[in-house]
Design a protein around this motif. Structure first.
Motif, mmCIF file in Angstrom:
data_model
loop_
_atom_site.group_PDB
_atom_site.id
_atom_site.type_symbol
_atom_site.label_atom_id
_atom_site.label_comp_id
_atom_site.label_asym_id
_atom_site.label_seq_id
_atom_site.Cartn_x
_atom_site.Cartn_y
_atom_site.Cartn_z
ATOM 1 N N GLY A 181 0.832 -1.195 0.000
ATOM 2 C CA GLY A 181 0.000 0.000 0.000
ATOM 3 C C GLY A 181 0.869 1.249 0.000
ATOM 4 O O GLY A 181 2.086 1.197 0.168
ATOM 5 N N ASN A 182 0.230 2.356 -0.192
ATOM 6 C CA ASN A 182 0.929 3.631 -0.216
ATOM 7 C C ASN A 182 1.397 3.984 1.199
ATOM 8 O O ASN A 182 0.600 4.273 2.078
ATOM 9 N N ILE A 183 2.712 3.930 1.450
ATOM 10 C CA ILE A 183 3.248 4.225 2.780
ATOM 11 C C ILE A 183 3.686 5.683 2.830
ATOM 12 O O ILE A 183 4.863 5.997 3.017
ATOM 13 N N ALA A 184 2.745 6.592 2.625
ATOM 14 C CA ALA A 184 3.041 8.012 2.791
ATOM 15 C C ALA A 184 2.958 8.325 4.275
ATOM 16 O O ALA A 184 1.947 8.073 4.916
ATOM 17 N N LEU A 185 4.036 8.851 4.829
ATOM 18 C CA LEU A 185 4.135 9.057 6.272
ATOM 19 C C LEU A 185 3.765 10.473 6.702
ATOM 20 O O LEU A 185 3.778 10.776 7.894
ATOM 21 N N HIS A 186 3.452 11.340 5.763
ATOM 22 C CA HIS A 186 3.138 12.733 6.091
ATOM 23 C C HIS A 186 1.934 12.797 7.031
ATOM 24 O O HIS A 186 0.932 12.106 6.838
ATOM 25 N N THR A 187 2.030 13.654 8.057
ATOM 26 C CA THR A 187 1.008 13.697 9.103
ATOM 27 C C THR A 187 0.844 15.121 9.631
ATOM 28 O O THR A 187 1.807 15.883 9.697
ATOM 29 N N ALA A 188 -0.392 15.461 10.006
ATOM 30 C CA ALA A 188 -0.664 16.724 10.679
ATOM 31 C C ALA A 188 -0.763 16.468 12.180
ATOM 32 O O ALA A 188 -1.512 15.596 12.618
ATOM 33 N N PHE A 189 0.015 17.200 12.948
ATOM 34 C CA PHE A 189 -0.012 17.115 14.412
ATOM 35 C C PHE A 189 -0.774 18.346 14.920
ATOM 36 O O PHE A 189 -0.251 19.461 14.884
ATOM 37 N N ILE A 190 -1.975 18.143 15.412
ATOM 38 C CA ILE A 190 -2.876 19.245 15.731
ATOM 39 C C ILE A 190 -3.121 19.309 17.235
ATOM 40 O O ILE A 190 -3.487 18.313 17.859
ATOM 41 N N GLY A 191 -2.882 20.483 17.816
ATOM 42 C CA GLY A 191 -3.117 20.634 19.249
ATOM 43 C C GLY A 191 -2.366 21.818 19.817
ATOM 44 O O GLY A 191 -1.579 22.481 19.130
ATOM 45 N N ASN A 192 -2.595 22.076 21.098
ATOM 46 C CA ASN A 192 -1.949 23.187 21.796
ATOM 47 C C ASN A 192 -0.474 22.908 22.039
ATOM 48 O O ASN A 192 -0.037 21.749 21.934
ATOM 49 N N ASN B 143 -3.673 25.287 0.017
ATOM 50 C CA ASN B 143 -3.045 24.833 -1.222
ATOM 51 C C ASN B 143 -3.769 23.569 -1.691
ATOM 52 O O ASN B 143 -3.943 22.628 -0.915
ATOM 53 N N PRO B 144 -4.211 23.520 -2.947
ATOM 54 C CA PRO B 144 -5.001 22.385 -3.431
ATOM 55 C C PRO B 144 -4.313 21.032 -3.236
ATOM 56 O O PRO B 144 -4.970 20.022 -2.993
ATOM 57 N N GLY B 145 -2.971 21.012 -3.342
ATOM 58 C CA GLY B 145 -2.276 19.737 -3.235
ATOM 59 C C GLY B 145 -1.862 19.349 -1.833
ATOM 60 O O GLY B 145 -1.460 18.208 -1.589
ATOM 61 N N LEU B 146 -1.940 20.290 -0.906
ATOM 62 C CA LEU B 146 -1.422 20.039 0.436
ATOM 63 C C LEU B 146 -2.287 19.056 1.220
ATOM 64 O O LEU B 146 -1.793 18.068 1.765
ATOM 65 N N ALA B 147 -3.591 19.333 1.272
ATOM 66 C CA ALA B 147 -4.492 18.476 2.057
ATOM 67 C C ALA B 147 -4.488 17.039 1.552
ATOM 68 O O ALA B 147 -4.539 16.085 2.339
ATOM 69 N N SER B 148 -4.389 16.855 0.218
ATOM 70 C CA SER B 148 -4.421 15.504 -0.346
ATOM 71 C C SER B 148 -3.168 14.710 -0.024
ATOM 72 O O SER B 148 -3.163 13.481 -0.093
ATOM 73 N N ARG B 149 -2.084 15.402 0.339
ATOM 74 C CA ARG B 149 -0.838 14.715 0.655
ATOM 75 C C ARG B 149 -0.659 14.469 2.155
ATOM 76 O O ARG B 149 0.367 13.945 2.576
ATOM 77 N N ILE B 150 -1.630 14.882 2.948
ATOM 78 C CA ILE B 150 -1.618 14.620 4.386
ATOM 79 C C ILE B 150 -2.701 13.580 4.678
ATOM 80 O O ILE B 150 -3.866 13.923 4.901
ATOM 81 N N PRO B 151 -2.351 12.288 4.647
ATOM 82 C CA PRO B 151 -3.378 11.246 4.779
ATOM 83 C C PRO B 151 -3.963 11.095 6.176
ATOM 84 O O PRO B 151 -4.975 10.458 6.362
ATOM 85 N N ARG B 152 -3.315 11.686 7.193
ATOM 86 C CA ARG B 152 -3.817 11.478 8.557
ATOM 87 C C ARG B 152 -3.564 12.717 9.422
ATOM 88 O O ARG B 152 -2.650 13.495 9.153
ATOM 89 N N LYS B 153 -4.400 12.852 10.442
ATOM 90 C CA LYS B 153 -4.267 13.930 11.422
ATOM 91 C C LYS B 153 -4.248 13.330 12.813
ATOM 92 O O LYS B 153 -5.122 12.525 13.156
ATOM 93 N N PHE B 154 -3.284 13.726 13.618
ATOM 94 C CA PHE B 154 -3.211 13.322 15.015
ATOM 95 C C PHE B 154 -3.638 14.516 15.874
ATOM 96 O O PHE B 154 -3.032 15.581 15.803
#
Length: 635
Positions: free
Chosen positions: A127-138, A250-261
């Motif tokens: 599978g696609n092992i894209a590791l890009h992640t959004a770290f969301i929090g204070n 950015n149109p391409g940014l959200a699609s390249r972030i497969p997960r949010k923590f």
């Protein structure tokens, strides 16, 4: 090469090259010319070869130790730590305080990565092992720590060769002139290849204007995230509301972030656990009574937090303050023991954090009510507040006994002329609500139209929300609130709409008191259908009588240690009697009394100032009828 390194190189050459020979240790592959009988012969001599290697190792160690001892220098230990295995890293993540949802998210990600890696190793399509992640929090919620552990895990699995973390902010990526941003960003990304690029406050890259260089960084990132997904993991960190805007910039940014923590704020108990770990690490200690106080304070911080709460950073700052006050205390002593150097006491706590302000003692409410009753006049207000307190206490007792309780809204209208004590009573109410547990802080944020309304579209809502954020867990006191009810296109109406929404959204953390002239407040309450429903209580502040005005004046003189002649007292009393007969809606009441008192004191100072060096103490405090009559001319 220096002497030490030349020596060590020679030792290794002598031991391993001359004595041991060039052949690899142990049994190696068959060299050219060897047959199977040679292999059997090699097996017979294997034990002796191993023994010889052990002797050589001991000899090498002895020579090196003697060298360091002779030259009186420290032996350099290797910094190369053995790599963690995957299970060890997962155990370290599990040990982190709190973050239960993050641990579950990481567990799922690690399982996915591990299985896809195994599929690839067995020749199956992965599978696609894209590791890009959004770290969301204070801030201070462990985002950087988690990122480092994830890098170690990816390295252990062989997904990333290095797994190192390169932590940057906007300033590390954005240049000051055309072409500089591309060079800076690409240089940082090159450094992060085979590891993780961690961009803190990533949303700041999209907060500039159209010509801001931050947008160039985003475009470069998007390109690298796609073409080098096997060598680069990009972690974007920041506050939740701002990160949502950023990811959609950015149109391409959200699609390249497969997960949010989502990193939740630490609870009071979790903050205490972090605090105890830091205490131990810094070699300090507290007794159980002190720890219970700290737990109470951390719970208070959690309950009253805003969207920029510092979490673990706040814990660190608190410990730093405690250590400072402990150091100040010990520095005053002549003798300090080992245990005293370690112990942080209740005295240190009470001096470094406002613990006494949040602790509700049995007599605290009584003391506040006594203070209320000392106010001159305001009998109907005092009765109203007394009844309100009794109702709150009754409802709390019903709730304790499992009886149904109707939830109350404490938003109120304060109607009356200026100077009738509205702001002072609001502060008293805030303290009463805090004591009864209705509000966590009970502070009062005073504001008028100018503090809420801005001059451009979109700014009023932002300005009003910032003021409300400051008032959370306390009272927002809006003076001359009717000024917000302007024409249809007036920005004041936007402020009203914003306040109404927050009164619902933060009903458990915010009390709004709208104040102003009685007649104008009726206009205000009718200006928006939602206002009538939200303000359940109306406090009518009546004008002070002539006797109450006189009592207020005499209170000012007593507090400042002044004394009036009998003639001066008579003039003051007659003046207030006359004023009450002609006053209008704009009469200042208590403010008028204060202004008059200040003018009389100024006239008294002018009278005695010419001979101040010879003045007697009693004359410094004496106010005469002449002082009063001259002050009347200034009113």
């Amino acid at each position: 090469m220096d002497k030490k390194n030349r020596f060590l190189s020679g030792v290794y050459f002598d031991i391993y090259e001359k004595k041991h020979g060039t052949r690899d240790r142990g049994k190696g592959p068959l060299e050219p010319g060897m047959d199977s009988s040679d292999e059997y012969s090699d097996a017979r001599t294997n034990k002796s070869s191993v023994k010889q290697e052990e002797i050589l190792e001991r000899e090498l160690k002895s020579i090196i130790d003697d060298f360091y001892s002779k030259h009186e220098t420290e032996k350099c230990e290797s910094n190369n730590q053995p790599p963690f295995n995957a299970d060890e890293i997962r155990n370290e993540i599990e040990k982190l305080i709190g973050l239960s949802n993050i641990k579950e998210d990481i567990e799922a990600l690690m399982d996915f990565v591990k299985i896809q890696k195994l599929r690839q190793e067995h020749g199956l399509s992965g599978g696609n092992i894209a590791l890009h992640t959004a770290f969301i929090g204070n801030p201070g919620t462990g985002k950087t720590t988690v990122a480092r552990l994830m890098g170690e895990y990816f390295k252990a699995l062989g997904v990333l060769k290095k797994g190192h973390l390169v932590e940057v902010t906007r300033s590390d990526l954005v240049g000051q002139y055309v072409g500089a941003t591309s060079a800076k960003t690409n240089k940082i990304i090159d450094k992060a290849l085979d590891g993780i690029l961690f961009i803190d406050e990533a949303y700041s890259l999209s907060e500039g204007g159209e010509n801001d260089f931050g947008k160039e960084v985003i475009n470069i990132l998007v390109d690298w995230m796609e073409k080098d997904r096997d060598r680069l993991a990009v972690f974007l960190a920041g506050y939740e509301d701002k990160m949502d805007v950023f990811l959609n910039s950015n149109p391409g940014l959200a699609s390249r972030i497969p997960r949010k923590f989502y990193f939740k704020d630490y609870t009071g108990q979790e903050l205490l656990e972090i605090f105890k770990l830091q205490l131990e690490k810094r070699q300090y200690s507290m007794n159980e009574e002190c720890l219970k106080k700290m737990e109470l304070y951390f719970t208070y911080l959690y309950d009253t937090r805003d969207k920029h709460f510092g979490n673990g950073r706040e814990v660190r700052n608190i410990l730093e303050r405690l250590i400072k006050y402990q150091s100040d205390r010990l520095a005053e002593l002549e003798e300090v023991t080992y245990n005293m150097l370690k112990e942080i006491t209740m005295e240190d706590i009470e001096k470094s954090i406002p613990i006494n302000d949040i602790v509700v003692t049995g007599d605290k409410l009584d003391r506040i009510m006594d203070e209320l009753n000392r106010f001159i006049g305001l009998k109907n207000i005092k009765d109203h507040i007394s009844g309100l307190v009794n109702m709150i206490k009754t409802n709390q007792k019903r709730e304790e006994m499992g009886l149904p309780v109707k939830q109350l809204s404490y938003h109120a209208l304060f109607c009356g002329s200026p100077g009738t004590g509205k702001t002072s009573i609001a502060r008293i109410l805030g303290r009463i609500y805090q004591t009864l547990g209705i509000l966590k802080k009970g502070h009062v944020v005073e504001v008028d139209r100018s503090g809420l309304v801005a001059g451009y579209v979109g700014q009023t809502e932002e300005k009003t929300n910032k003021v409300i954020d400051k008032a959370l867990d306390g009272i927002l006191f809006i003076d001359e609130a009717y000024a917000l009810a302007g024409r249809d296109n007036d920005f004041g109406r936007i402020a009203i709409d914003t306040i109404l929404k927050r009164m619902d959204d933060d009903r458990d953390r915010l009390i709004v008191i709208a104040a102003g002239y009685t007649n104008k407040m009726k206009t205000f309450i009718n200006s928006n259908p939602g206002l009538k429903d939200r303000f359940n209580f109306t406090f009518e502040f009546k004008d002070y009588t002539e006797n109450e005005l006189y009592d207020i004046f005499m209170m000012f003189t007593a507090n400042q240690q002044y004394a009036l002649t009998e003639k001066a007292k008579e003039m003051i009393r007659d003046h207030f009697s006359a004023v009450c007969k002609i006053r209008n809606e704009q009469f200042g009441n208590g403010r008028y009394v204060r202004n008059l008192f200040e003018k009389i004191v100024m006239e008294q100072s002018n009278r005695i100032g010419s001979d101040i060096e010879n003045i007697k103490k009693e004359n410094l405090s004496l106010i005469t009828d002449g002082d009063v009559s001259r002050a009347f001319l200034l009113i």
